[in-house]
Design an enzyme around this catalytic site. Sequence first.
Site, mmCIF file in Angstrom:
data_model
loop_
_atom_site.group_PDB
_atom_site.id
_atom_site.type_symbol
_atom_site.label_atom_id
_atom_site.label_comp_id
_atom_site.label_asym_id
_atom_site.label_seq_id
_atom_site.Cartn_x
_atom_site.Cartn_y
_atom_site.Cartn_z
ATOM 1 N N SER A 154 0.405 -63.189 28.799
ATOM 2 C CA SER A 154 0.062 -64.601 28.602
ATOM 3 C C SER A 154 1.348 -65.329 28.256
ATOM 4 O O SER A 154 2.006 -64.992 27.272
ATOM 5 C CB SER A 154 -0.953 -64.774 27.469
ATOM 6 O OG SER A 154 -1.063 -66.136 27.139
ATOM 7 N N ARG A 155 1.722 -66.310 29.070
ATOM 8 C CA ARG A 155 2.998 -66.994 28.836
ATOM 9 C C ARG A 155 2.907 -67.998 27.695
ATOM 10 O O ARG A 155 3.914 -68.536 27.270
ATOM 11 C CB ARG A 155 3.478 -67.668 30.122
ATOM 12 C CG ARG A 155 3.758 -66.636 31.210
ATOM 13 C CD ARG A 155 4.505 -67.193 32.410
ATOM 14 N NE ARG A 155 4.651 -66.141 33.406
ATOM 15 C CZ ARG A 155 3.879 -65.986 34.474
ATOM 16 N NH1 ARG A 155 2.890 -66.820 34.676
ATOM 17 N NH2 ARG A 155 4.074 -65.008 35.318
#
Length: 607
Positions: free
Chosen positions: A461-462
Amino acid sequence: MSGSHHHDPIEDNIETHPVKLAAGVAIGAAALVVGIILLAQFAVGIYQSRSLKDDPSLKAPDYDESHFTTFANYFKDKSGDLFGVPMEAFIKKEIESLSLAPLSLEKGRVIAVGDGIAEIDGLKNARAMEMVLFHEGEGESLEKAMAKDDALYGLVLNLEEGSVKVVILGNGARVREGMMVTGTGKLLSIPVGDDIVGRVVDPLGVMLDGKGAISADKDMPIERVAYGVMERSAVNFPIHTGIKAIDAMIPIGRGQRELIIGDRATGKTTIAIDAIINQKYEPKESRPICIYVAIGQKESKTARIMRELEERGAMEYTIIVNTSAADPAALQFLAPFAGAAIGEYFMQKGKDALVVYDDLSKHAVAYRQMSLLLRRPPGREAYPGDIFYLHSRLLERAAKLSKELGGGSLTALPIIETQEGDVSAFIPTNVISITDGQIFLEADLFNKGMRPALNVGISVSRVGSSAQTKAMKKVAGKIRLELAQFRELEAFMQFSQDLDEDTKKRIESGRRYTELLKQGQHDTMPFERQVAMIFGANNGLLDGSIVETIKGLEKTFLSFVDQEAKDLLPTVAKERDLSDSTQATLKELIAKFVSTHPTFYIVKQGN
């Protein structure tokens, strides 16, 4: 001869050709009349341009004031009179006599039809994404055609030199050559209101659940430009999925775009539906409105999902946008855009919305089919050149709005199906590069019994810990490290007799964490209970436990916490943090549980 009379050739011409003279006069007079008519028409055109300029419904072309100035200046230099009447007075008189009756909408005729595509002649002012109406009855009025329950519309996609090409939004067999078509002057939109929550609709806003029409507040455009950077704020509030592995290691924030990717039948839809079901644990005032978009899915699957949501009380805050595999490609193409438009309606009201696109692989196939039928040039894997732009403009509409715009959000969970785990194919790589992270599900892990079949190494998850509560942030750091070490050492498990004690301990710890992260289908868990369990795992709760009994241990421990300190977990849920006193209480409860529940633990030799 000296006595002969000399004739003037011009006089001869006039005398001998009176017909030529009359013709010349007539031509001159006709030219003057034509000039007057053209002048009047030009003046009327200027007036119409001015009146249309501020009417958004008619979308007149941009009007340039300099045209009128140049026109007026030209006549100032001339005599300024026309048959003795001043030019200004003549133009004013023409303007006063102008009829301002509503302009009739453009009409055209179908000149070719096939495979859900109609070619139409006569719609010279049609716009891309404009809706057109097919008249099935001879001489049928526009009002009568639109009033029908099964009115047949088309969507303008190709603007060509002599015609326009339209995709038919319905049964293409109803369209025939020579049929009359009317341009509506309206870009495609979907009627939306608060009543749409809990309903099943198609991409055009037609209710499919037999519960009647809704009272729509406004029409939301199917296509719109996404919000710009200055209109957004940072993604910093979580949308809990109820799945421990995701909420702890791959957190999703409100306004994020998180891709769910994997082979067929690896649990992609289950993760998305779990995320919808888990929103029932959120406070009602901040609970996201959920939209499930079925793109070309089997109707039996969509019906099963709807029944599951109803049974779990999730349908009261969910909308289903449905297109089946039997629907035309045009409707499958529009479905995710309709879902985004519905989500934007709630986002603009300051609410949070979650939209699931299931799945964009089928969406890409539907768009490819349409594009090839429209004779657009194919590119890689026969997809049209703008397939990347298609998905990027859809997913860019996910946003967390600034406080000035109400602070609403639209979170997107697109789903992509891979073939044999190939994430390097065209559509998967496109969507991976557009989204803010991906949850990668692996068929091998699924077949080994790991549910969800999450590949922790590839999944990311950025947005990361910005989208986690303080409580989850405090406990989740260790779990990823433990699993990463376990994955490295897993290959040596078969040689465990040759390993040192420290490596054996790490492998055993990794196995217990892996078992802890397993979760059944639709068996979601509120985040405060996840925090309690992961905190316990980090602080000795699983040490020495029998791996096969960890599921039972988890259930028993959470019940034990509820009995011994019933206010503890509600406090964590409210504060979204783990205070020092809460941590101390949990450690005491862990020690007490381990000593009072020996059945879950391996009896050490010598005890």
